[in-house]
Design a protein around this motif. Structure first.
Motif, short mmCIF file in Angstrom:
data_model
loop_
_atom_site.label_atom_id
_atom_site.label_comp_id
_atom_site.label_asym_id
_atom_site.label_seq_id
_atom_site.Cartn_x
_atom_site.Cartn_y
_atom_site.Cartn_z
N LEU A 1 0.84 -29.11 -14.95
CA LEU A 1 -0.38 -29.81 -14.55
C LEU A 1 -0.74 -31.17 -15.04
O LEU A 1 -1.47 -31.94 -14.21
N ALA B 1 -2.14 -32.56 -11.54
CA ALA B 1 -3.69 -32.72 -11.30
C ALA B 1 -3.95 -34.15 -11.31
O ALA B 1 -3.51 -35.10 -11.53
N SER C 1 -7.48 -21.87 -7.34
CA SER C 1 -6.86 -21.88 -8.60
C SER C 1 -7.44 -20.96 -9.41
O SER C 1 -8.57 -20.52 -9.19
N CYS D 1 -5.80 -27.86 -9.10
CA CYS D 1 -5.00 -27.84 -10.31
C CYS D 1 -5.66 -28.53 -11.53
O CYS D 1 -5.71 -28.37 -12.64
N ARG E 1 -6.73 -27.35 -15.02
CA ARG E 1 -6.25 -27.87 -16.38
C ARG E 1 -7.64 -28.18 -17.12
O ARG E 1 -7.65 -28.04 -18.42
N ALA F 1 1.05 -24.63 -13.52
CA ALA F 1 0.61 -24.00 -12.45
C ALA F 1 1.56 -23.17 -11.87
O ALA F 1 2.94 -23.68 -11.88
#
Length: 243
Positions: A98, A102, A166, A201, A205, A212
């Motif tokens: 991540l 992210a 997610s 994501c 996080r 992920a």
């Protein structure tokens, strides 16, 4: 890592079923979920024909037209064949850190919004709104993002262009899942898929996830690879149509 993918997918199906008034249960070594995706058998280590038949009878009793079975590649599917299942599409697992996927703190796509409710679904899709109940559960374990063709600051009407989820259940290995991600065909190739992926994501996080995983379609693999996901293994689905 594939086993962790299977665990996260099973937990996601279970959470959706429970949030929407469905059910998940174990029958010996088999785990079944009955939720918005219908009745599904989730990654058994081995299969027993009589236990599979009990699941099919349960689907008939509940009026479910479709039963799915999600398998690791090493599991003998003979029991599914005996019960009338047909081999379905492959599961292609991908994973990423991540930290690589992210979005940075100031790197925000203003066409993407995290939401806990929506009016974007109507007509034959109206029931999808019910699934956002999962994004409102506390403590939060699921995040829903919507994509729009224009940012909120635009003076022109926005158009709903796609979605993604997610899910992070706080498992011991810090692995979150990305699910149900799609950009509608007319809005593709505008960066919305990347924006959706990075947004959901980032939410996972912030909740403590470090990695992920996802099941990639043929269309999605290129996007996910560009965003830092790499293939880690495969599985297979089987399906039984009861109508």
């Amino acid at each position: 890592m594939v086993k962790e993918c299977e665990r996260v997918q099973t937990s996601w199906f279970r959470a959706r079923a429970e949030a929407l008034g469905g059910e998940a249960w174990d029958d010996g070594a088999l785990t079944w979920t009955d939720g918005p995706d219908g009745l599904n058998l989730m990654f058994p280590g081995e299969l027993d024909t009589s236990a599979v038949r009990r699941g099919v009878q349960e689907a008939l009793a509940r009026g479910r037209p479709l039963v799915g079975a999600w398998l690791s590649t090493g599991v003998d599917p003979s029991a599914l064949r005996e019960c009338g299942f047909d081999r379905g599409w492959p599961i292609r697992w991908m994973a990423a850190s991540l930290a690589a996927v992210a979005a940075d703190e100031g790197d925000v796509d203003d066409r993407i919004e995290l939401q806990t409710d929506t009016l974007d679904y109507d007509g034959e899709y109206a029931d999808y709104r019910d699934q956002l109940a999962l994004a409102r559960r506390e403590p939060q374990v699921a995040w829903y993002a919507a994509a729009y063709a224009r940012p909120a600051s635009s003076d022109r009407p926005r158009r709903f262009a796609g979605r993604a989820w997610s899910f992070y259940d706080g498992g011991p290995n810090g692995v979150a899942g990305v699910f149900d991600m799609e950009v509608w065909p007319r809005f593709r190739r505008r960066g919305l898929g990347t924006g959706l992926l990075r947004t959901v994501c980032s939410a996972a996080r912030r909740a403590g996830a470090a990695q992920a995983v996802l099941n990639a379609t043929d269309e999605g693999r290129l996007l996910y690879g560009t965003c830092g996901f790499t293939p880690i293994g495969e599985g297979i689905t089987w399906w039984l149509h009861l109508r």
